[in-house]
Structure formats: C-alpha cells, structure tokens
Design a protein around this motif. Sequence first.
Motif, PDB file in Angstrom:
ATOM      1  N   CYS A   1       0.846  -1.187   0.000  1.00 26.13           N
ATOM      2  CA  CYS A   1       0.000   0.000   0.000  1.00 26.13           C
ATOM      3  C   CYS A   1       0.886   1.243   0.000  1.00 26.13           C
ATOM      4  O   CYS A   1       1.784   1.378   0.830  1.00 26.13           O
ATOM      5  CB  CYS A   1      -0.902   0.001   1.227  1.00 26.13           C
TER       6      CYS A   1
ATOM      7  N   CYS B   1       0.252   3.244   3.703  1.00 22.83           N
ATOM      8  CA  CYS B   1       0.693   2.721   5.006  1.00 22.83           C
ATOM      9  C   CYS B   1       1.832   1.708   4.888  1.00 22.83           C
ATOM     10  O   CYS B   1       2.333   1.221   5.889  1.00 22.83           O
ATOM     11  CB  CYS B   1      -0.475   2.112   5.764  1.00 22.83           C
TER      12      CYS B   1
ATOM     13  N   CYS C   1      -7.159  -0.743   0.817  1.00 22.48           N
ATOM     14  CA  CYS C   1      -6.215  -1.345   1.761  1.00 22.48           C
ATOM     15  C   CYS C   1      -6.938  -1.700   3.061  1.00 22.48           C
ATOM     16  O   CYS C   1      -7.582  -0.853   3.669  1.00 22.48           O
ATOM     17  CB  CYS C   1      -5.070  -0.370   2.045  1.00 22.48           C
TER      18      CYS C   1
ATOM     19  N   CYS D   1      -5.446   0.668   6.075  1.00 22.42           N
ATOM     20  CA  CYS D   1      -5.623   2.116   6.205  1.00 22.42           C
ATOM     21  C   CYS D   1      -6.777   2.653   5.357  1.00 22.42           C
ATOM     22  O   CYS D   1      -7.009   3.852   5.318  1.00 22.42           O
ATOM     23  CB  CYS D   1      -4.325   2.838   5.837  1.00 22.42           C
TER      24      CYS D   1
HETATM   25 ZN   LIG Z   1      -2.745   0.982   3.500  1.00 19.91          ZN
END
Ligand SMILES: [Zn+2]
Lengths: 327, 271
Positions: free
Chosen positions: A244, A247, B196, B199
């Motif tokens: 990602c 993050c 995701c 997050c």
């Molecule tokens: Zn993420």
Amino acid sequence: MSDAQTPNTGVMRIVDCPGTNSSEAGKSSACQGCPSQIFCASGAAAGPDPAIQEIKEKMKMVKHKILVLSGKGGVGKSTFSAHLVHGLAEDETKQVALLDIDICGPSIPKMMGLEGEQVHQSGSGWSPVYVDDNLAVMSIGFLLNSPDDAVIWRGPKKNGMIKQFLRDVDWGELDYLIIDTPPGTSDEHLSIVQYLRAAQIDGAVVITTPQEVSLQDVRKEINFCHKVKLPIIGVVENMSGFICPKCKTESQIFPPTTGGAEKMCQDLNITLLGKVPLDPQIGKSCDKGKSFLSEVPDSLAATSYRKIIQRIQEYCDMHLYHEGINA
Amino acid sequence: MEERKENNNLAGVRHIILVLSGKGGVGKSTVSTELVLALRHAGKKVGILDVDFCGPSIPRMLNAQDKDVHQCDSGWVPVFVDQEKSISLMSIGFLLEKPDDAVVWRGPKKNALIKQFVNDVAWGELDFLFIDTPPGTSDEHISTVDALRTCKPFGAILVTTPQAVSVGDVRRELTFCKKTGLRVIGIIENMSGFVCPHCSECTNIFSKGGGEELAKHAGVPFLGCVPLDPQLSQSLEQGRDFMQEFPQSAAFPAISKIVVQLLEASSSSNS
Ligand SMILES: [Zn+2]
Ligand SMILES: Nc1ncnc2c1ncn2[C@@H]1O[C@H](COP(=O)(O)OP(=O)(O)OP(=O)(O)O)[C@@H](O)[C@H]1O
Ligand SMILES: Nc1ncnc2c1ncn2[C@@H]1O[C@H](COP(=O)(O)OP(=O)(O)OP(=O)(O)O)[C@@H](O)[C@H]1O
Ligand SMILES: [Mg+2]
Ligand SMILES: [Mg+2]
C-alpha cells in the motif's frame, strides 16, 4: 464419435492424445473420433512442411529464441515480454525483436506504444515496426484496420499467420527474438514449437501469479513443455503481493495458498527466476506504451525485472556456449 | 426433427448466458462462479458449462475437483456441487486422469468436445446455465455459438478489467457478439480499485473506469464495478461460498447488484 470414453466403471475419462510424432498416433483409443485422426494416422501431421526448412534458414540469423508462456490468462505474459525486450535492447549493440503470436488478443502494439502502425512489404519480406534502431516488433495488430476489428479465426488460419510471421518477416540479423503467446496449450503453441523445431528454441520463460487457480494451469503448461521437449529457462512469479503506497503494509491480493511459484518450482525441479510485485505504475506505463523500466527505474518491480532479465541473458550465453561445444 | 433431437438436453434450460472476454485473467471464471452461487441463494437452479479446455478453473472454484462424470440414458450426468443438486457443472477438469495433465489439442478436437458438451449433458431443468469461456474469439467461441444456434442463448456478459490493454481486447469481443448475433447483456468492470484493509486507502492497481467508458461508448448496459477483494480470491482458492460467508466484504454488494439486474433482465424477457 467420442473423445471422452466410458470404461467399464461408468466414469468418463479423456484418454490423452499420444502426440502426432508417436507411433501410437492415430491408433490410440484417444484417437477414435478425433477429427485429426486421419492426419495423425497417415503420418501427414509429422511429415515435413516445406516452410519448416525455410524458417530454419531464416532463423540462422537469429542467435537466441525465447518463448514467453503461461497456462493462465492475464498473468502478465505480454507485460513481461515487452519489458524483456526493452531491457535487452538497452544494450545498443544488441539487435532485439518481439513477435506477438496472440492472434485474437494482441496487446503488444499498445504496450510498445505502436498502436495504429502498419507493416510494409518490401522485396525482402514484411518489414517489422521499429521502436528503436535495435528493437523491432511484429503483431497481427499492425494488420488490422480498426481497434474494433475482431480476428474471428479458427486454428488453421491462426497457424497460417504464425507461419508467415516466421517465414516472411524481414528481421535481419538478431541477437534475441522474444515470442509472446496467448494462454493455453493449443494451436498457437503447437505451431510455434513445430515451426521452430528445426531452428531450435533456447527455451521458455513461464509466467504465473501466486495463487493456486493460476498455478494449476501453469503446471499443465510445464507438462506441455516437457511433452514437446521445450527447455524451461525458468518461472517468473508476477503480481506477487501489493504494498500500500500510504501505510506501506503488504496485502496478498492473489494469495499463494499452496506455496506460490516457489513451492511449485521446488516440486518440479525448475528455476524460479524471480518475483515481481503488483505496482500500479506498471499498468499505467503499459497503457501509455512506455517502458516501466525507464519510467520508474528505482521501484522494487523494476529492480526485480532487471534481475530476471539478467538471469535470462546468462542462460542464453551458457546455451550458446554449450552449442559451440557440441558443434 | 434432427435439430430438435440434438438440443433435447437443453430444452429444460430457461436462460443460457455466455461469459466472454477478449482478455485473459480478467475474472470470467470468477464471475461465472459468483453469479451461480448468488443465484442459488436466490432460489434458482443453475449450472456452469466450462468450455476452457486448456485451463479449466471452475471445478476448483466450486470445490468439486475430485468429482466424476457418469453416463446415463439421456447422456452425461453433470457434477452436482451441493446435496440439493441446485448447482450442476460440466468441465474437462472432471474428465482428466491427473489434474496436471495438459490438454494439448488443436481446434478440431476442441470443437468435437464442445459439440458433445452442448448436446450430450443431461442438465434437466435449469433457470440459468452459464458458459465460461477461455479468452479470445476462436475455435471455442465460434463452435459454442454454432452449437447453441437452435436454442437461442439469452445473451453474453462481457468481463473486463479497467485498464486500456484489457478494454482494447473487449472491444474486439463486442464485435464478435455483433457478428454472431449474440445479445450483450452488459459489461462488468472487475478488479476495479483496491481498498487497503489496514488504512482504507483506495489504490487503482489496474486503473479505473475503462469498462464503464467502453459500455457507454458501445451503447450497451454497464452492470457495475467489482473491486479487488482478497477475501474473494481467497474463497475461490479454497472453493468456498463467498456469497454466503462474506456479506461484509468489498466485492459482495457489487456482485449482488449484478445479480439483481440479471434477474430483472431475465424476468422481463419471460413475459
Ligand atoms: Zn494501506
Ligand atoms: N506486476 C504488475 N503490477 C501491476 N499490473 C500488472 C503487473 N503485471 C501485469 N500487469 C497488468 O496486468 C494486466 C495483464 O497483463 P498482461 O496483459 O501482460 O497479461 P497476459 O498474460 O499477457 O494476458 P493475456 O492472457 O490476455 O495475453 C495488464 O493490464 C498489465 O498492465
Ligand atoms: N474482484 C477480484 N478480487 C480479487 N481477486 C480476483 C477478483 N476477480 C478475480 N480474481 C482472481 O483473479 C484470478 C483470475 O480470475 P479468473 O480465473 O476468474 O479469470 P479468467 O478471466 O477466468 O481467466 P482465464 O482467462 O485464464 O480463464 C483468479 O485467481 C481470481 O481468484
Ligand atoms: Mg498477452
Ligand atoms: Mg477462466
């Protein structure tokens, strides 16, 4: 006329085709009802097509021939082929070409930024389309009139096209000819192997993604390679995890539930050339017709592509060396 | 007379739907599987005919890998996924001696088996029969459409992923539908964005919007976007019923919405 048969148990089974070169060809129980039985049994399929000899002559000008294969669709064969030629052609002293034999779904023109280009005929054959002085491309996409044109062709016509690509394209002297294929183990695959048999293929690079749904088809492709005696250079695991961008946590979007390509390669005793992660920039570069290797050179995926390309080069150099000894 | 006899086994099938795409790996088998599961939950009797001979995915996705196909008076008995026999399947995967056997067949052999698959499987009464196809516009597609000519398929669902490389191939598949007189029920944009799980950031790994744009451009219905969903791919790996087990998951509402549209389209065609 039945391909599937019922032995005494009442369970239906496909009896496998013995292959056209086998002495069982046309005689095995699998052959009953096969529309190709007549060819096979008569040996016509194994008989020499004069094109094979012509192609052999032509291919004397090509040092290395590599097939990019996968049993599974959409795993990144074309993306890998495109980046392999970009990577190889970075050395300006090397002549590199990419041949797309995906007749119904040619992706290469778009990925190489060559949409709308056409092929011209010259005295010495069809001229491929050049990305750079040392990078030539041929695809059926260059022969279509519009992006909506569908190539609704059965096997024999596809095979005829592949034969022409090999025999009639004026590649000139080449260090590498990379061949991008459609998924599966059918007409295109049999034809390319048959036509190049006399000319010798260095080997196949097999692409997969990490999940079993993909690996189960790739094992079939590997069996195909063994059957037609095509050496396997190695396996590339593509779309292997996604980090990602926000993050930095990794997600397994296509989870390696059975151990991924690593386990498969161990089990089957073949080389794992490397893993390439999912990276949104790869798709973007492909859609723009640019090389991801030069667009985002410092990414994890680009580094991984480069390592794999280097291993393939090393394999080919070894191969040439061995041939030199045997000659 | 001969014609009617040939398609006897499909006489009890109300809607035949082909799942097509010019592009590989966009989720044709996934869509076939999830639609069948969702329709079963809606009380329908459903089946899948898998005409992908080189890469059959359906047996694993519905956890039926080890089942066998038997013969009966009216032809071949399909494999039943559940005890109630509400999902029936036919795939070359059930006919192989070993699961890793490669089916190395040229066109004519594939065409012969497709004829058998279309004519000889005793489906009985079905509300929906999905036909899962390999990518492209070649032997399997031409032969399937030919073999189905007399029983008027309901139409085709086209699956694409959002990026241009895929949409380009699906444009060609639309031309195939037009040329063969196959109605396009609609286009699905699969693998459209990834959220995701840590997050909640959405990344368009395979871009976004290409399928919807194509539908608009071609003037055919757009059935919706299905996001990338690790719980979906995981379920398919293990042959689990995603539509029953993961109603909270990202892809669930999208698939449910497609099913509602499909049911509407099919009921209006009945009247
Ligand atoms: Zn993420
Ligand atoms: N590592 C990656 N990360 C992100 N996207 C990728 C990656 N590899 C490939 N893609 C994208 O996935 C899609 C499928 O890739 P590609 O067309 O190369 O597959 P293929 O195996 O050639 O498919 P087909 O079976 O249809 O020929 C493309 O849009 C490509 O841009
Ligand atoms: N929305 C999604 N989210 C996550 N994974 C998905 C999604 N759709 C499909 N997949 C996964 O992507 C892979 C390819 O999907 P699938 O096998 O259904 O494609 P296909 O079009 O049938 O491929 P082929 O052309 O090889 O027949 C599978 O492993 C599947 O589980
Ligand atoms: Mg491709
Ligand atoms: Mg499939």
